[in-house]
Design an enzyme around this catalytic site. Structure first.
Site, PDB file in Angstrom:
ATOM      1  N   SER A  60      21.432  32.415  13.660  1.00 28.70           N
ATOM      2  CA  SER A  60      21.269  31.078  13.013  1.00 28.70           C
ATOM      3  C   SER A  60      20.791  30.414  14.235  1.00 28.70           C
ATOM      4  O   SER A  60      20.427  28.986  13.419  1.00 28.70           O
ATOM      5  CB  SER A  60      23.795  30.554  12.308  1.00 28.70           C
ATOM      6  OG  SER A  60      23.943  30.358  13.483  1.00 28.70           O
ATOM      7  N   GLU A  61      21.508  29.759  15.407  1.00 29.59           N
ATOM      8  CA  GLU A  61      19.989  28.629  16.344  1.00 29.59           C
ATOM      9  C   GLU A  61      20.174  30.186  18.421  1.00 29.59           C
ATOM     10  O   GLU A  61      20.436  30.859  18.486  1.00 29.59           O
ATOM     11  CB  GLU A  61      21.555  27.766  17.026  1.00 29.59           C
ATOM     12  CG  GLU A  61      21.356  27.007  15.497  1.00 29.59           C
ATOM     13  CD  GLU A  61      21.835  26.465  15.263  1.00 29.59           C
ATOM     14  OE1 GLU A  61      22.013  25.971  14.279  1.00 29.59           O
ATOM     15  OE2 GLU A  61      23.388  27.704  14.963  1.00 29.59           O
ATOM     16  N   THR A  62      19.175  29.734  18.317  1.00 27.64           N
ATOM     17  CA  THR A  62      18.841  30.541  19.533  1.00 27.64           C
ATOM     18  C   THR A  62      18.130  28.981  20.232  1.00 27.64           C
ATOM     19  O   THR A  62      17.788  27.952  20.228  1.00 27.64           O
ATOM     20  CB  THR A  62      16.874  31.215  19.995  1.00 27.64           C
ATOM     21  OG1 THR A  62      17.406  31.903  18.751  1.00 27.64           O
ATOM     22  CG2 THR A  62      17.152  31.480  20.791  1.00 27.64           C
ATOM     23  N   HIS A  91      27.608  26.971  19.812  1.00 23.92           N
ATOM     24  CA  HIS A  91      27.959  28.084  20.146  1.00 23.92           C
ATOM     25  C   HIS A  91      26.682  28.717  20.685  1.00 23.92           C
ATOM     26  O   HIS A  91      26.934  29.832  22.152  1.00 23.92           O
ATOM     27  CB  HIS A  91      28.092  28.957  18.486  1.00 23.92           C
ATOM     28  CG  HIS A  91      27.207  29.549  18.877  1.00 23.92           C
ATOM     29  ND1 HIS A  91      25.916  28.640  17.559  1.00 23.92           N
ATOM     30  CD2 HIS A  91      26.099  30.396  18.451  1.00 23.92           C
ATOM     31  CE1 HIS A  91      25.219  29.534  16.943  1.00 23.92           C
ATOM     32  NE2 HIS A  91      24.714  30.562  17.232  1.00 23.92           N
TER      33      HIS A  91
END
Length: 306
Positions: A60-62, A91
């Site tokens: 979902s994210e980096t 997160h």
């Protein structure tokens, strides 16, 4: 560009691709929590390259460290989902902080993000794992309008009676905006089958990063689910940014009357259990979000299609 052995022919040497680390945040188990990519040296990557890396990672994210001062333990950070840049991601911040603590040792960090300055404290717990506590930017929360609420409920397939009347619907901010909807029952929260494209359109129209669906088990314990179609993900298993915003929601509604630690359980209904701890003080408009992160090995960890 250099020349070949004859000194005449140009030879292109592309920049090496920086290593992408993979961690799962808000869990002790790499098969649980929320996976995040972490790139500790992204100083030579432009926007398109960072977006491409995030898309290839598929989480979902980096988080990308684009610069900083190692001695001062201060770093510039940007976050990308597979579809777009995100101003702040909780997160991935926890995952990044744990990665930095493993490299430079535990202690205080400062992250300069598009949402603002985010202090993060890291320390070793009694079991030898790193705990990270981020301090959000100032939070705020306001009632959702009838137009916002009606559109969201329609896309979710919820009726007004599915909501807890004691916990009003709000748009809460803790680095980015999240619509907070409280389910009247745990069973309602467990049944999440929504119009992906429809909810994504509503969220883009109103600028929401996630829809933070919660159920109150007790004043100090909540369960949450976070649809994230604007990031190309059906559901986020642990959402630190939404947890930070939710702290502002609780403070605005006077649901916390003295400093308190709130436990948020998330990801259980999608098989990736996560635990987020938030510290809320009615005299402080910032939320502190605490969690662990563990490296991901060969565990199947992409949540894009869950």
């Amino acid at each position: 560009m250099t020349t070949d052995a004859s000194g005449t022919s140009p030879v292109n040497h592309p920049e090496p691709v920086p290593q992408t680390l993979r961690y799962s945040a808000f869990t002790r188990d790499p098969a649980g929590g929320n996976p995040a990519g972490v790139v500790l040296d992204a100083s030579r990557l432009d926007d398109a390259a960072m977006l491409a890396v995030a898309g290839e990672v598929g989480y979902s994210e980096t988080a990308f460290v684009t610069g900083g001062d190692e001695e001062a333990r201060r770093f510039q950070v940007r976050y990308f989902s597979p579809l777009a840049e995100v101003a702040f991601c909780g997160h991935a911040t926890v995952a990044l902080a744990v990665a930095l603590a493993e490299r430079f040792g535990p202690g205080e960090l400062v992250l300069d993000t598009p949402a603002g300055e985010i202090p993060v404290a890291t320390r070793m717990d009694d079991e030898g794992t790193v705990l990270a506590t981020l301090t959000s930017v100032p939070t705020r929360s306001r009632p959702a309008s009838d137009t916002e609420l009606d559109a969201a409920l329609t896309a979710l397939g919820w009726a007004p009676g599915d909501l807890d009347p004691e916990l009003p619907s709000h748009v809460a901010f803790g680095g980015n905006d999240h619509l907070v909807l409280a389910a009247a029952s745990r069973a309602r929260l467990a049944k999440l089958d929504y119009d992906f494209d429809g909810l994504a359109e509503v969220m883009r129209r109103h600028g929401w990063t996630t829809v933070h669906l919660v159920w109150r088990e007790s004043p100090e314990r909540f369960h949450a689910r976070d649809p994230f179609p604007v990031g190309g993900v059906v559901e986020d298993p642990a959402t630190g940014a939404a947890a930070a915003a939710f702290g502002g929601y609780l403070r605005t509604l006077d649901l916390v009357t003295s400093p308190a630690r709130i436990t948020i359980r998330q990801g259980e209904d999608m098989g990736r259990p996560s635990v987020l701890l938030i510290d809320v003080d009615p005299q402080d408009d910032r939320t502190r979000v605490t969690g662990r992160a563990v490296p991901i090995g060969d565990v199947e960890s992409s949540v894009a299609d869950v």
